[in-house]
Design a protein around this motif. Structure first.
Motif, PDB file in Angstrom:
ATOM      1  N   LEU A   1      25.603   0.268 -12.364  1.00 20.75           N
ATOM      2  CA  LEU A   1      26.019  -0.998 -11.723  1.00 20.75           C
ATOM      3  C   LEU A   1      27.164  -1.296 -12.347  1.00 20.75           C
ATOM      4  O   LEU A   1      27.759  -2.543 -11.920  1.00 20.75           O
ATOM      5  N   LEU A   2      27.385  -1.190 -13.390  1.00 21.46           N
ATOM      6  CA  LEU A   2      28.559  -1.535 -14.095  1.00 21.46           C
ATOM      7  C   LEU A   2      29.969  -1.204 -13.327  1.00 21.46           C
ATOM      8  O   LEU A   2      30.035  -0.143 -12.844  1.00 21.46           O
ATOM      9  N   VAL A   3      30.692  -2.220 -13.034  1.00 25.23           N
ATOM     10  CA  VAL A   3      31.699  -2.046 -12.537  1.00 25.23           C
ATOM     11  C   VAL A   3      33.182  -2.751 -13.331  1.00 25.23           C
ATOM     12  O   VAL A   3      33.049  -3.936 -13.819  1.00 25.23           O
TER      13      VAL A   3
ATOM     14  N   ILE B   1      37.998  -5.536  -7.675  1.00 26.37           N
ATOM     15  CA  ILE B   1      37.558  -6.205  -8.966  1.00 26.37           C
ATOM     16  C   ILE B   1      38.984  -6.803  -9.255  1.00 26.37           C
ATOM     17  O   ILE B   1      39.705  -5.903  -9.932  1.00 26.37           O
TER      18      ILE B   1
ATOM     19  N   ARG C   1      25.707  -3.229  -2.716  1.00 26.18           N
ATOM     20  CA  ARG C   1      25.883  -1.834  -3.040  1.00 26.18           C
ATOM     21  C   ARG C   1      25.045  -1.125  -1.834  1.00 26.18           C
ATOM     22  O   ARG C   1      24.188  -1.758  -1.271  1.00 26.18           O
TER      23      ARG C   1
ATOM     24  N   LYS D   1      20.762   0.332 -15.127  1.00 26.09           N
ATOM     25  CA  LYS D   1      22.152  -0.703 -15.235  1.00 26.09           C
ATOM     26  C   LYS D   1      23.485  -0.200 -15.444  1.00 26.09           C
ATOM     27  O   LYS D   1      24.233  -0.708 -14.928  1.00 26.09           O
TER      28      LYS D   1
ATOM     29  N   ASP E   1      32.924  -5.694 -18.140  1.00 29.37           N
ATOM     30  CA  ASP E   1      31.945  -4.802 -17.653  1.00 29.37           C
ATOM     31  C   ASP E   1      31.135  -5.825 -16.443  1.00 29.37           C
ATOM     32  O   ASP E   1      29.985  -6.239 -16.804  1.00 29.37           O
ATOM     33  N   TRP E   2      31.653  -5.930 -15.164  1.00 36.70           N
ATOM     34  CA  TRP E   2      30.742  -6.818 -14.647  1.00 36.70           C
ATOM     35  C   TRP E   2      29.649  -6.132 -13.901  1.00 36.70           C
ATOM     36  O   TRP E   2      29.510  -4.776 -13.906  1.00 36.70           O
ATOM     37  N   MET E   3      28.640  -6.542 -13.507  1.00 33.44           N
ATOM     38  CA  MET E   3      27.618  -6.080 -12.841  1.00 33.44           C
ATOM     39  C   MET E   3      27.628  -6.123 -11.286  1.00 33.44           C
ATOM     40  O   MET E   3      28.091  -6.978 -10.649  1.00 33.44           O
ATOM     41  N   ARG E   4      27.359  -4.804 -10.591  1.00 36.03           N
ATOM     42  CA  ARG E   4      27.682  -4.675  -9.136  1.00 36.03           C
ATOM     43  C   ARG E   4      26.413  -5.419  -8.502  1.00 36.03           C
ATOM     44  O   ARG E   4      25.326  -5.289  -8.896  1.00 36.03           O
TER      45      ARG E   4
ATOM     46  N   VAL F   1      17.764   1.019 -10.107  1.00 36.86           N
ATOM     47  CA  VAL F   1      18.878   1.565 -10.449  1.00 36.86           C
ATOM     48  C   VAL F   1      19.259   1.436 -11.700  1.00 36.86           C
ATOM     49  O   VAL F   1      18.943   0.131 -12.216  1.00 36.86           O
TER      50      VAL F   1
END
Lengths: 759, 177
Positions: free
Chosen positions: A34-36, B76, B116, A31, B110-113, A29
């Motif tokens: 994947l940012l949240v 979050i 999922r 990157k 900007d955290w990384m998930r 996926v």
């Protein structure tokens, strides 16, 4: 020793090597997906202000549900059902939810407009000037009041009293009401079946309550009561209880209709019937019930004049099967189940009522309830109580189509007298009357045309004066819902926000006009504002001293009535004598259809859209985007044809066809529905607006425009399902905007697709 | 003839072998593609250990993941919420200083998930929490991970096994809608 790899090594290498990386990099996926992102501030702190919920009455359709509106900082944000209100008990449909869009619609008329007939251009005019102009004209025409016409939707409550008073005080101005899919046949058949009991009070001011919740066998002829018929939210609530497997078991539901409706999709058994023959089917059921001794003997005797089943010998199942297209065996089965699985309830509406024999059909259908003792009983047709005089005025049947035909004639010819002034409120006859009536052209002959539309509809664009009224969320009012829930209910409507634009309430404008016309009119309408009038009505209600609100003084009563959204008295049930069964007809009037069967081989069955209704919801994007429950189509008109018809005419989904009636043609794309009988083509109402705001304009086709002006023989109601059509390919394709997948409906054992074919 | 046949046979065998290799690789990599075993590097080297450990802060999961009991996502925490404590605590820690800088600039992080499910799945936390499933059932012992790593594969079989075991609905449309 070997330099070769064994399998394990190879796999390991592949997994970690460049090859593996290349092959599977594509599987990873990216990157950025994947940012949240964490919010900077606490989301719950971002909501400022406190919300208030105000109770009022929904006016998106005539059912009159109670709603509560969430208002924050003077803006209406969300509409929900009023949990206390007896009609909808906290539930609400999509149309009710979309009310906020009617309030904040970007194309609302923001102030009074005047049209220059030479250029056709509208220019703003002040309220004072506009009312002076209209008042002066009303004053000048006072000597010939019968040349003044006021056209509204069917009214009830204080507004009906006000309009009645205005019309009477003015002289003999005519007041016409318009309901595109008229309920006249329903009112008439009810009056016939329940006479003389109900006709004794206010011309049958209440329709009976169909007690779906408590019935065990529900037989519906064309009534799309889960979607559009009368009071769908209320009936859906009852339907939920009806289907709930409690100690009395899960009710059985049979739907008989020419087009597979959303209500039909919910039925245990769906029976396609030839359009206009529903009454014959009902009488055939009566024949079986009486001949097999399953009907209440006293009712059977009264309804056949003592002759028993012989009186109905024309309706023996075999004969009825030939007429209706329903197999004789099916008729017998349904009749037996209807008679034995009690309490049972028969209801009718939709296309069954929209025929030249519509009133006969409904009378025959509702008469079935007498044979099973369902009239006035639990789980049957419960009667609503007689409204005391302290209540706001109840509903009346709409003006039948025939009176609109006569009006159009009068406007066109000026005979027997000219129409000098016509005012439209809440109706859009240019859109909803068949084009063959020539209403738009006739309108050009009227010296002064006034519209109270809040959105420029087709009729308003032809008006000389547009006096935009408040939406229902900005105005006062009261309501007596029809059909009532079996007891007295009065709803109160209050403004939940300040007016968004320079608009005024229709009722308030009438009061101002009364003052302008003359002091005698002012005396008969003595209220300063409409709010005062509604409050005076509440004062009378208060004097009853019973029901859900009992307060010592009117101030407290008024506050609680507004807070609760209404007043009701669940203990006040109908206790009078029950109507006696009437003689059944021994012969059925043949339905008449416009168009030669050879030239126009298909029956056109228009149907009210689940979301747009008869077209009045088309300006709201939420409703436009609401998919039709059967086809999943949104934002468009489609032409529903059966699979057999499609095959014979080489049509498939997306083929654009011209639907041609003797009166005109409209174009739309085909949607193939296997459940549609081959002799029928069905088209939804609601689209095809040439005006009515940016979301409605120039989208789809208006099927009402090509209807033949055929009328119910008994009362002149529009027979809107009695037009025959043919389909002509337009030679192009247009994809159908739908939510369902593109897989065709295949027959799978165990969950067969309903398909209707004819030899 | 024999030669031709053997060529065909070889070709078929080669194709078959390649096919098997692809399948095997796919099986090996799909969990990875779903994130299994991965512990992506985060913009701030956040560790759950001091936050959750009873010896240090001892916070409940819902203290920061506030919407887990009411919504689809656990949520979050906002920068502001971190700063409730970190205004005072750990100001010397360089990682906390990154947080403070973001707060000073009103900049989101900007955290990384890590966890999922595929796009075809609608997972809603709320009913699971209501049904008494602990966070660790799906997320592993996050409280002891210096950097969060996906410890459970979260494949459909895992969901179904648990749903069957607990009598939860297993119709397709429960998750795929």
């Amino acid at each position: 020793m070997s330099t070769g790899m064994d399998r394990r090594q190879f796999l390991k290498a592949a997994a970690t090597s460049a090859l593996g990386a290349v092959v599977f990099a594509g599987c990873a996926v990216p990157k950025r997906e994947l940012l949240v992102e964490s919010p900077v501030r606490m989301p719950e702190d971002l909501v400022t202000g406190a919300d208030n919920w105000y109770a009022t009455v929904c006016r998106q359709c005539p059912a009159g549900c109670g709603v509560i509106v969430r208002v924050m900082e003077g803006r209406a944000k969300k509409i929900e059902g009023n949990p206390d209100y007896p009609i909808n008990r906290g539930k609400l449909c999509a149309r009710g939810q979309a009310g906020v869009q009617a309030l904040y619609h970007p194309d609302r008329v923001t102030g009074p407009l005047r049209r220059d007939r030479a250029t056709g251009q509208f220019s703003p005019i002040s309220w004072n000037d506009a009312l002076d102009l209209l008042g002066a004209r009303l004053k000048a025409l006072r000597g010939q009041p019968d040349t003044v016409v006021l056209a509204t939707e069917p009214l009830r409550g204080s507004l009906a009293t006000l309009v009645d008073g205005f019309v009477r005080a003015y002289g003999a101005a005519s007041h016409l009401t318009l309901e595109p899919l008229e309920s006249t046949p329903l009112w008439d058949s009810m009056a016939r079946l329940t006479s003389p009991i109900l006709s004794s009070y206010t011309l049958l001011s209440v329709l009976p309550e169909f007690d779906i919740a408590n019935t065990r066998y529900l037989l519906s002829f064309g009534a799309d009561f889960l979607s559009t018929e009368l009071s769908p939210v209320r009936y859906s609530l009852g339907y939920g209880e009806f289907r709930h497997p409690d100690e009395s078991g899960r009710g059985t539901f049979v739907q008989v209709e020419p087009r597979f409706s959303m209500t039909g999709a919910n039925a245990d058994r769906w029976v396609p019937v030839r359009p206009g023959t529903e009454g014959v089917l009902a009488l055939s059921l009566a024949y079986v019930m009486i001949s097999e001794g399953l009907a209440d003997s006293e009712a059977a005797r009264a309804m056949t004049g003592g002759r028993g089943a012989d009186a109905l010998s024309d309706f023996q199942p075999e004969r009825a099967a030939a007429v209706t297209g329903v197999p004789a065996g099916t008729i017998v089965e349904i009749a037996r189940a209807f008679a034995t699985q009690r309490p049972s309830l028969a209801v009718g509406g939709g296309p069954a009522a929209a025929q030249t024999n519509g009133t006969f059909n409904l009378t025959a259908i509702y008469a079935l309830n007498f044979l099973t003792g369902g009239v006035g009983a639990l789980g049957g047709m419960a009667l609503n109580p007689v409204p005391p005089k302290e209540l706001p005025r109840a509903a009346r049947p709409p003006s039948p189509f025939a009176s609109w035909r006569r009006l159009a004639e009068q406007m066109r010819t000026g005979q027997p007298r000219p129409v000098n002034l016509i005012m439209f409120r809440g109706v859009n006859p240019v859109y909803s009357l068949p084009t063959s009536l020539g209403f738009a052209e006739a309108l050009a002959r009227i010296p002064l045309v006034v519209s109270f539309a809040s959105i420029m509809d087709e009729t308003a664009t032809l008006a000389d004066l547009v006096l935009p009224e408040h939406t229902y969320l900005e105005d006062w009012g009261d309501d007596v819902p029809v059909p009532g829930p079996g007891y007295q209910v009065v709803g109160y409507q209050q403004p939940v926000v300040l007016p968004v634009h320079d608009t005024r309430g229709f009722a308030d404008v009438l009061l101002v006009l009364a003052q302008e016309v003359g002091s005698d009119m002012e005396q008969s309408l003595p209220w300063k504002t409409y709010r005062d009038m509604v409050r005076d009505g509440a004062r009378e209600l208060h004097s009853l001293g019973r029901g859900s609100i009992v307060e010592a003084n009117i101030e407290a009563f008024w506050n609680r009535a507004l807070q609760n959204g209404g007043w009701w008295d669940a203990s006040d049930r109908y206790t009078g004598p029950l109507p006696q069964p009437q003689l059944l007809p021994t012969q059925a009037p043949t339905p008449e259809f416009a168009g030669d069967p050879h030239e126009f081989p298909l029956h056109l069955v228009p149907f009210a859209s689940h979301s747009l209704g008869d077209g009045r919801g088309a300006h709201l994007p939420w409703l436009q985007a609401t998919p039709d429950p059967i086809t999943s189509v949104a934002w468009q008109t489609w032409v529903e044809v059966g699979r057999q018809t499609a095959r014979q005419n080489d049509l498939e989904e997306g083929t654009v066809v011209s639907v041609e009636s003797p009166q005109g043609r409209v174009e739309a794309a085909v949607y193939v529905n296997p459940a549609l009988p081959p002799e029928v083509v069905a088209v939804p109402l609601g689209q095809g607006h040439s005006s009515y705001g940016r979301y409605a304009q120039g989208r789809g086709a208006n099927i009402l425009s090509i209807l033949a002006p055929l009328e119910d023989r008994e009362n002149g109601a529009l027979a809107w399902a009695a037009t025959r059509v043919r389909l002509v390919k337009a030679g192009r394709r247009q994809p159908i905007p739908k939510f369902e997948g593109t897989m065709f409906a295949a027959q799978v054992p165990g969950s067969e697709v309903i398909e209707v074919t004819r030899p | 003839m024999g030669l031709v046949r053997s060529k065909w046979t070889l070709g078929l065998a080669g194709a078959g072998l390649l096919f098997i290799i692809v399948i095997v690789l796919a099986v090996m990599f799909v969990p990875r593609a779903l994130g299994f075993g991965q512990a992506p590097e985060q913009p701030i080297a956040f560790s759950h250990i001091p936050h959750v450990s009873k010896d240090v802060a001892g916070l409940e999961c819902v203290f920061c993941h506030r919407t887990v009991e009411t919504g689809a996502t656990a949520g979050i925490p906002s920068v502001e919420q971190c700063m409730f404590c970190h205004r005072l605590i750990g100001r010397d820690n360089p990682e906390v200083q990154k947080l403070a800088a973001a707060w000073a600039d009103e900049r989101p992080i900007d955290w990384m998930r890590v966890h999922r499910v595929p796009d075809s799945v609608h997972f809603v936390h709320e009913p699971h929490i209501r049904g008494g499933i602990t966070c660790a059932t799906c997320h592993g012992d996050v409280g002891n991970m210096p950097r969060v790593r996906q410890a459970i594969t979260l494949r459909m079989g895992d969901c179904l096994a648990c749903h069957r075991q607990r009598g939860a609905p297993t119709e397709c449309s429960v998750c795929h809608y």
